[in-house]
Design a protein around this motif. Structure first.
Motif, mmCIF file in Angstrom:
data_model
loop_
_atom_site.group_PDB
_atom_site.id
_atom_site.type_symbol
_atom_site.label_atom_id
_atom_site.label_comp_id
_atom_site.label_asym_id
_atom_site.label_seq_id
_atom_site.Cartn_x
_atom_site.Cartn_y
_atom_site.Cartn_z
ATOM 1 N N GLY A 60 0.771 -1.245 0.000
ATOM 2 C CA GLY A 60 0.000 0.000 0.000
ATOM 3 C C GLY A 60 0.800 1.293 0.000
ATOM 4 N N CYS A 61 1.992 1.306 -0.577
ATOM 5 C CA CYS A 61 2.734 2.570 -0.659
ATOM 6 C C CYS A 61 1.882 3.576 -1.446
ATOM 7 N N THR A 62 1.768 4.771 -0.908
ATOM 8 C CA THR A 62 0.761 5.697 -1.443
ATOM 9 C C THR A 62 1.059 6.169 -2.861
ATOM 10 N N PHE A 63 2.354 6.253 -3.205
ATOM 11 C CA PHE A 63 2.752 6.823 -4.496
ATOM 12 C C PHE A 63 2.818 5.775 -5.607
ATOM 13 N N CYS A 64 2.557 4.507 -5.273
ATOM 14 C CA CYS A 64 2.831 3.413 -6.213
ATOM 15 C C CYS A 64 1.543 2.872 -6.816
ATOM 16 N N ALA A 65 1.522 2.761 -8.136
ATOM 17 C CA ALA A 65 0.313 2.300 -8.830
ATOM 18 C C ALA A 65 -0.052 0.874 -8.415
ATOM 19 N N THR A 66 0.947 0.041 -8.214
ATOM 20 C CA THR A 66 0.662 -1.340 -7.786
ATOM 21 C C THR A 66 0.065 -1.337 -6.384
ATOM 22 N N GLY A 67 0.654 -0.524 -5.511
ATOM 23 C CA GLY A 67 0.140 -0.425 -4.148
ATOM 24 C C GLY A 67 -1.295 0.075 -4.131
ATOM 25 N N GLN A 68 -1.592 1.010 -5.023
ATOM 26 C CA GLN A 68 -2.948 1.566 -5.081
ATOM 27 C C GLN A 68 -3.960 0.507 -5.514
ATOM 28 N N ALA A 69 -3.505 -0.449 -6.325
ATOM 29 C CA ALA A 69 -4.433 -1.458 -6.862
ATOM 30 C C ALA A 69 -4.650 -2.625 -5.898
ATOM 31 N N GLY A 70 -3.780 -2.797 -4.915
ATOM 32 C CA GLY A 70 -3.968 -3.873 -3.932
ATOM 33 C C GLY A 70 -3.366 -5.201 -4.360
ATOM 34 N N PHE A 71 -3.553 -6.184 -3.505
ATOM 35 C CA PHE A 71 -2.879 -7.478 -3.667
ATOM 36 C C PHE A 71 -3.808 -8.481 -4.332
ATOM 37 N N THR A 72 -3.302 -9.219 -5.298
ATOM 38 C CA THR A 72 -4.068 -10.328 -5.861
ATOM 39 C C THR A 72 -3.521 -11.659 -5.354
ATOM 40 N N ARG A 73 -2.247 -11.942 -5.664
ATOM 41 C CA ARG A 73 -1.658 -13.173 -5.123
ATOM 42 C C ARG A 73 -0.146 -13.202 -5.353
ATOM 43 N N HIS A 74 0.502 -14.160 -4.675
ATOM 44 C CA HIS A 74 1.925 -14.391 -4.918
ATOM 45 C C HIS A 74 2.104 -15.044 -6.284
ATOM 46 N N LEU A 75 3.215 -14.776 -6.943
ATOM 47 C CA LEU A 75 3.543 -15.539 -8.150
ATOM 48 C C LEU A 75 4.240 -16.829 -7.738
ATOM 49 N N THR A 76 4.144 -17.822 -8.610
ATOM 50 C CA THR A 76 4.870 -19.069 -8.385
ATOM 51 C C THR A 76 6.294 -18.902 -8.917
ATOM 52 N N LEU A 77 7.150 -19.841 -8.527
ATOM 53 C CA LEU A 77 8.531 -19.824 -9.029
ATOM 54 C C LEU A 77 8.536 -19.858 -10.560
ATOM 55 N N GLY A 78 7.699 -20.705 -11.127
ATOM 56 C CA GLY A 78 7.647 -20.821 -12.585
ATOM 57 C C GLY A 78 7.242 -19.515 -13.246
ATOM 58 N N GLU A 79 6.301 -18.808 -12.648
ATOM 59 C CA GLU A 79 5.848 -17.537 -13.235
ATOM 60 C C GLU A 79 6.938 -16.475 -13.182
ATOM 61 N N VAL A 80 7.726 -16.476 -12.117
ATOM 62 C CA VAL A 80 8.829 -15.508 -12.037
ATOM 63 C C VAL A 80 9.903 -15.866 -13.066
ATOM 64 N N LEU A 81 10.271 -17.139 -13.105
ATOM 65 C CA LEU A 81 11.353 -17.538 -14.008
ATOM 66 C C LEU A 81 10.939 -17.425 -15.471
ATOM 67 N N GLU A 82 9.686 -17.688 -15.758
ATOM 68 C CA GLU A 82 9.251 -17.586 -17.159
ATOM 69 C C GLU A 82 9.360 -16.140 -17.667
ATOM 70 N N GLN A 83 9.134 -15.168 -16.786
ATOM 71 C CA GLN A 83 9.326 -13.768 -17.204
ATOM 72 C C GLN A 83 10.752 -13.549 -17.690
ATOM 73 N N VAL A 84 11.706 -14.099 -16.940
ATOM 74 C CA VAL A 84 13.118 -13.917 -17.304
ATOM 75 C C VAL A 84 13.413 -14.627 -18.625
ATOM 76 N N MET A 85 12.897 -15.838 -18.771
ATOM 77 C CA MET A 85 13.255 -16.614 -19.950
ATOM 78 C C MET A 85 12.617 -16.040 -21.220
ATOM 79 N N VAL A 86 11.402 -15.498 -21.090
ATOM 80 C CA VAL A 86 10.778 -14.834 -22.242
ATOM 81 C C VAL A 86 11.595 -13.592 -22.606
ATOM 82 N N ALA A 87 11.959 -12.810 -21.594
ATOM 83 C CA ALA A 87 12.720 -11.584 -21.851
ATOM 84 C C ALA A 87 14.075 -11.915 -22.468
ATOM 85 N N ARG A 88 14.660 -12.998 -22.016
ATOM 86 C CA ARG A 88 15.976 -13.387 -22.529
ATOM 87 C C ARG A 88 15.889 -13.701 -24.018
ATOM 88 N N ARG A 89 14.829 -14.365 -24.407
ATOM 89 C CA ARG A 89 14.662 -14.654 -25.838
ATOM 90 C C ARG A 89 14.360 -13.389 -26.626
#
Ligand code: SAH
Ligand code: SF4
Length: 344
Positions: A110-139
């Motif tokens: 909930g940091c006041t200046f941050c758009a993500t904080g303003q939108a609230g929490f949905t859920r934690h990402l899984t390990l696969g979801e974090v790593l897939e971001q890196v691998m897509v970006a790498r390609r």
């Protein structure tokens, strides 16, 4: 369903029962060291690849892509299996290529200046979801080589602790990124900083400080009420002593709020004993927090003030301001168009 990138080596080998044992090595190397898509690991028989793709479909569906800096910055909004969305940003610099990954869908801090904080929490990402971001970006970065990963997208990485640490280990180990080029950014979860210090991971820690007196920081960063500056300073001291690594302090300059001479003095008191490096960035305005980032002259003067008092400081380039690069901002404006990106 688990992303293919969320599987351990043993789990992946377990998916290949009935195949010669070297297949697991071929697949592991193809996916991680060589950064191929499953379809591109052609040493694996097609039928096996198809079965794997069905059991472990891609975790990320590109919903929107925004490009700026003449292609030097690309930001993606990805849809996850359950409809949540996250942002990932790829940035090309002269000397490095960096991907900024999300660790959570939304954020509970909930940091006041941050758009993500303003939108609230949905859920934690899984390990696969974090790593897939890196691998897509790498390609997507090719022919340039992805060199740096920063956990500065949506979410608080130290609130999703096990996934963050697991991702750092995998990126340093199997992807072969230099651990010096991995940065975890935290809003200041003091006990988790101490725990991370004890992991023996050569990762860079960036603390989003933004204010160095409790009254001001309580307003900007609600977590400060739980872990006030004295507690945070103790955790930072433990980090520096235990790891021997440099600490970075992030400071988003907000006109009239934390760009004053008084704020500068407080920052020097916090940063100097830690020998921390300060990264300055003018605040990116968000709809929920109607103040302005400091003017460029003030940003420069603030930096000069720090340097004059013996504190290392640099002004961070505000990449992709035109495409709403601060975390969470694309999610706010997305029209939900679907896009295709390479290598999927
Ligand atoms: N939750 C972690 C990491 C994600 S936020 C953290 O807070 O450190 C990544 C960085 O973006 C943080 O330094 C955060 O303070 C900063 N940030 C968030 N909103 C911003 C804005 N509107 N302008 C500039 N920086 C912002
Ligand atoms: Fe969460 Fe970081 Fe945004 Fe604060 S700045 S709300 S911790 S993502």
């Amino acid at each position: 369903m688990t992303s293919l990138y969320g599987l351990t080596r043993d789990e992946l080998a377990g998916e290949l029962v009935g195949e010669p044992r070297y297949r697991a090595d071929q697949l592991w190397r193809g996916l991680w060291a060589e950064g191929r898509t499953l379809a591109e690991v052609t040493t694996i028989p097609r039928a096996v690849r198809e079965r794997l793709a069905e059991a472990h479909p891609a975790a990320l569906t590109p919903v929107e892509e925004v490009v700026s800096d003449r292609g030097g910055t690309r930001k993606w909004l990805f849809g996850l299996g359950d409809g949540a969305t996250i942002e990932t940003v790829l940035m090309h610099y002269d000397d490095r290529v960096t991907v900024c990954v999300s660790s959570q869908a939304g954020c509970a801090m909930g940091c006041t200046f941050c758009a993500t904080g303003q939108a609230g929490f949905t859920r934690h990402l899984t390990l696969g979801e974090v790593l897939e971001q890196v691998m897509v970006a790498r390609r997507e970065a090719r022919p340039a080589r992805l060199s740096n990963v920063v956990f500065m997208g949506m979410g608080e990485p130290l609130a999703n602790y096990a996934v963050t640490v697991g991702a750092v280990r995998r990126l340093a180990g199997d992807v072969g990124l230099s651990a010096r080029h991995l940065t975890v950014s935290t809003v200041g979860v003091a006990p988790a900083i101490e725990r991370l210090a004890a992991e023996g991971l050569p990762v860079t820690l960036a603390l989003s400080l933004h204010a160095a007196n409790d009254a001001a920081r309580d307003e900007l960063v609600p977590l400060n009420r739980r872990y006030p500056l004295e507690r945070l300073f103790a955790a930072c001291t433990a980090w520096v002593e235990r790891t021997g690594r440099r600490l970075s302090l992030e400071w988003a300059l907000i006109e009239g709020v934390n760009d004053t001479d008084a704020a500068l003095g407080e920052l020097v008191e916090f940063a100097a004993p830690l020998r921390a490096h300060v990264n300055l960035i003018p605040l990116n305005p968000t709809p929920g927090y109607l103040v302005r980032g400091s003017a460029p002259e003030r940003v420069t003067a603030f930096r000069d003030g720090l340097v004059a008092r013996g504190v290392n400081a640099t002004v961070r380039n505000t990449r992709g301001r035109s495409i709403a690069a601060a975390c969470g901002q694309l999610a706010q404006v997305s029209r939900g168009r679907r896009v295709a990106i390479r290598g999927r």
